[in-house]
Design a protein around this motif. Structure first.
Motif, PDB file in Angstrom:
ATOM      1  N   LYS A   1       4.266   6.346  -0.999  1.00 21.63           N
ATOM      2  CA  LYS A   1       3.538   5.157  -0.568  1.00 21.63           C
ATOM      3  C   LYS A   1       4.346   3.914  -0.911  1.00 21.63           C
ATOM      4  O   LYS A   1       4.761   3.733  -2.047  1.00 21.63           O
ATOM      5  N   LEU A   2       4.516   3.093   0.108  1.00 20.93           N
ATOM      6  CA  LEU A   2       5.200   1.825  -0.081  1.00 20.93           C
ATOM      7  C   LEU A   2       4.144   0.728  -0.084  1.00 20.93           C
ATOM      8  O   LEU A   2       3.896   0.042   0.909  1.00 20.93           O
ATOM      9  N   ALA A   3       3.501   0.557  -1.243  1.00 22.01           N
ATOM     10  CA  ALA A   3       2.352  -0.344  -1.350  1.00 22.01           C
ATOM     11  C   ALA A   3       2.733  -1.810  -1.209  1.00 22.01           C
ATOM     12  O   ALA A   3       1.887  -2.640  -0.868  1.00 22.01           O
ATOM     13  N   LYS A   4       3.994  -2.150  -1.445  1.00 17.90           N
ATOM     14  CA  LYS A   4       4.418  -3.549  -1.383  1.00 17.90           C
ATOM     15  C   LYS A   4       5.133  -3.907  -0.079  1.00 17.90           C
ATOM     16  O   LYS A   4       5.517  -5.067   0.112  1.00 17.90           O
ATOM     17  N   LEU A   5       5.284  -2.941   0.806  1.00 22.93           N
ATOM     18  CA  LEU A   5       5.981  -3.202   2.068  1.00 22.93           C
ATOM     19  C   LEU A   5       5.076  -4.022   2.989  1.00 22.93           C
ATOM     20  O   LEU A   5       4.000  -3.576   3.381  1.00 22.93           O
ATOM     21  N   HIS A   6       5.507  -5.228   3.370  1.00 17.42           N
ATOM     22  CA  HIS A   6       4.712  -6.086   4.250  1.00 17.42           C
ATOM     23  C   HIS A   6       5.413  -6.383   5.577  1.00 17.42           C
ATOM     24  O   HIS A   6       4.779  -6.891   6.499  1.00 17.42           O
ATOM     25  N   SER A   7       6.700  -6.047   5.701  1.00 17.53           N
ATOM     26  CA  SER A   7       7.423  -6.291   6.956  1.00 17.53           C
ATOM     27  C   SER A   7       8.291  -5.084   7.288  1.00 17.53           C
ATOM     28  O   SER A   7       9.151  -4.696   6.487  1.00 17.53           O
ATOM     29  N   LEU A   8       8.058  -4.506   8.485  1.00 18.40           N
ATOM     30  CA  LEU A   8       8.829  -3.358   8.963  1.00 18.40           C
ATOM     31  C   LEU A   8       9.413  -3.719  10.315  1.00 18.40           C
ATOM     32  O   LEU A   8       8.684  -3.997  11.275  1.00 18.40           O
ATOM     33  N   LEU A   9      10.747  -3.704  10.399  1.00 19.68           N
ATOM     34  CA  LEU A   9      11.454  -4.108  11.614  1.00 19.68           C
ATOM     35  C   LEU A   9      12.115  -2.889  12.243  1.00 19.68           C
ATOM     36  O   LEU A   9      13.017  -2.288  11.659  1.00 19.68           O
ATOM     37  N   LEU A  10      11.661  -2.523  13.440  1.00 27.13           N
ATOM     38  CA  LEU A  10      12.187  -1.353  14.145  1.00 27.13           C
ATOM     39  C   LEU A  10      12.591  -1.709  15.576  1.00 27.13           C
ATOM     40  O   LEU A  10      12.609  -0.834  16.451  1.00 27.13           O
ATOM     41  N   SER A  11      12.963  -2.919  15.854  1.00 27.04           N
ATOM     42  CA  SER A  11      13.337  -3.321  17.209  1.00 27.04           C
ATOM     43  C   SER A  11      14.708  -2.751  17.586  1.00 27.04           C
ATOM     44  O   SER A  11      15.541  -2.429  16.727  1.00 27.04           O
TER      45      SER A  11
END
Length: 500
Positions: A87-97
């Protein structure tokens, strides 16, 4: 002879570092490859950037403190449920473009529920399955532009209770997602919906016109295959009149297709001049009646703004209001009961974090109550019906009432010149010899003659006298025969009428 001892085996030397480096560069990353913050990715504090590293899968072993993960410009075509095992509880931005993504698992976001920014733009997605984004209750921005999306399940965005901006432009969407902005089904926090440059051919104009200004301000639908109509022009022109960003910023991009065989594409703002001759749009007055309760809406372009009101004559409205004018909790102004002096222009001053706005509302109060207006309409209707009935009765009296002079209008006109001594009657069945063919037929003449005026022998009427009394119209034509034979039935006039 076999040599089982180790001395007989050839010596094994580990590969040199140069060989390992070359193999690493030549071979793509295998599934499950660990994150390497020194050779491939850049790790800076809580940011992990693996952009443009020829990845085919997401590397494993991501730090749990990762807040921003940049995987753009790679070759990750499938985002499976197990792309992260922790679990990545602190991940708020995921960029997959720019990855060529064609598939996203419905369980792909179970371990990253705290996402607030998700970039899936410029990929090869074709559809959005049901409840695909449901775990992302904290998501605020979702970028899906420049894909091949043509099918969107109605529940695809369910659960996105915090979503504020949704970018769906440059896809193949054919249906306007009205459920995202319509009352009772819309995403409550959504302030921007971009469906421009798609294949939408039908726009729910009435529903969009009823939306609050803070939604319409961020609703972009330009560059679609919309058919031209005056309703579409009225919608866009009114938004431009309110200075809404969706109409002002992209004024030149609001186009439509003209009806007919040519299907020419023209600007919507030109429909009132060069093409469909649509009526120009102007700000309409708000009408009210005496004694009515009137609510003036301060429809601002930004949500949750502080609002104050000014009455006609630059009289400020206190926050607590008075007996007749009250500022409601939502910032709207209520006037009850309406009086004639409430006519005029009201001003709403709205202040927010991004902009300040002034909205003017013109009110016109009619000098009668709403019920009196209906009574006036009923009275006018009754009067009109009465007039029509009177006209019908007059026509019936004139044209359908029996008249004894109907068959001989000339007799009625001649009767006015006769004296009161006319008492005898005579009927003639002989048609006038001088009558045109169109009036040929049986002519009956009735006249009453005083016996004293009759002259003749043995009680017989003089033919000349009888003829002149029975055929008064013949006097208008000197060439016509005035009398008939004395023995003819038509020339005999007596006290007793003879009908032939």
């Amino acid at each position: 002879m076999l040599c089982p001892s180790a001395e007989c085996q050839p010596a094994r030397h580990p590969p040199s570092p140069a060989v390992l480096l070359s193999l690493t560069l030549l071979l793509p990353w295998a599934a499950g490859s660990a994150l390497n913050c020194h050779m491939t990715c850049v790790c800076a504090s809580n940011i992990v950037s693996c952009s443009r590293t020829n990845l085919t899968v997401v590397p494993v072993g991501l730090p749990q403190y990762t807040a921003v993960l940049d995987l753009s410009y790679n070759s990750i075509t499938r985002l499976r449920a197990e792309w992260t095992t922790v679990k990545l509880a602190k991940l708020h931005s995921l960029l997959l473009s720019h990855n060529g993504l064609t598939f996203i698992s419905t369980e792909a976001f179970l371990y990253v529920r705290q996402l607030r920014h998700l970039d899936l733009s410029s990929n090869a997605l074709r559809q959005l399955d049901e409840y695909i984004f449901e775990p992302l209750e904290q998501l605020e921005v979702l970028l899906l532009y420049n894909n091949h999306i043509s099918q969107i399940d109605r529940s695809a965005f369910s659960g996105l209770v915090s979503l504020q901006k949704l970018y769906l432009s440059q896809n193949q969407v054919a249906r306007f997602p009205l459920e995202l902005v319509k009352e009772k089904t819309r995403l409550e926090q959504l302030i921007l919906l971009d469906v421009s440059s798609n294949r939408i051919k039908v726009l729910p104009i009435q529903e969009l016109q009823a939306l609050p200004a803070w939604i319409k301000n961020g609703l972009f639908f330009h560059n679609n295959s919309l058919p031209c109509s005056c309703e579409l022009y009225s919608l866009v022109a009114q938004w431009h009149l309110r200075h809404l960003s969706s109409a002002v910023d992209y004024k030149d991009d609001h186009t439509c297709s003209l009806p007919g065989l040519q299907k020419a594409t023209v600007n919507i703002f030109d429909l009132n001049r060069d093409y469909l001759n649509c009526s120009s749009v102007k700000a309409a007055d708000q009408e009210a009646y005496l004694g009515q309760t009137l609510v003036l809406n301060c429809d601002t372009r930004q949500r949750d703004m502080a609002k104050t009101w000014m009455r006609p004559g630059n009289m400020p409205v206190p926050p607590d209001g008075n007996e007749s004018v009250v500022v409601l909790k939502d910032g709207n102004l209520q006037i009850s009961p309406v009086v004639l002096e409430d006519s005029g222009i009201y001003a709403c001053f709205a202040t927010g974090q991004v902009l300040n706005e002034t909205i003017y509302v013109s009110v016109r109060v009619h000098n009668f109550t709403l019920a009196a207006g209906h009574d006036s309409m009923n009275t006018a209707y009754t009067t009109l019906v009465g007039c029509l009935a009177s006209v019908v009765l007059v026509l019936v009296y004139l044209y359908l009432t029996p008249c004894r002079c109907f068959c001989c209008p000339g007799c009625c006109r001649a009767k006015a010149h006769r004296e009161d001594s006319v008492h005898s009657s005579a009927l003639s069945s002989t048609p006038s010899h001088g009558e045109p063919s169109g009036r040929a037929g049986l002519a009956r003449h009735v006249a009453f003659i005083d016996p004293k005026e009759l002259q003749g022998q043995n009680g017989k009427v003089s033919p000349g006298a009888a003829g002149e009394q029975c055929e008064p119209e013949d006097r208008r034509d000197g060439n016509r025969r005035k009398t008939s034979d004395a023995e003819s039935v038509s020339s005999v006039c007596s006290d007793t009428p003879i009908v032939v």
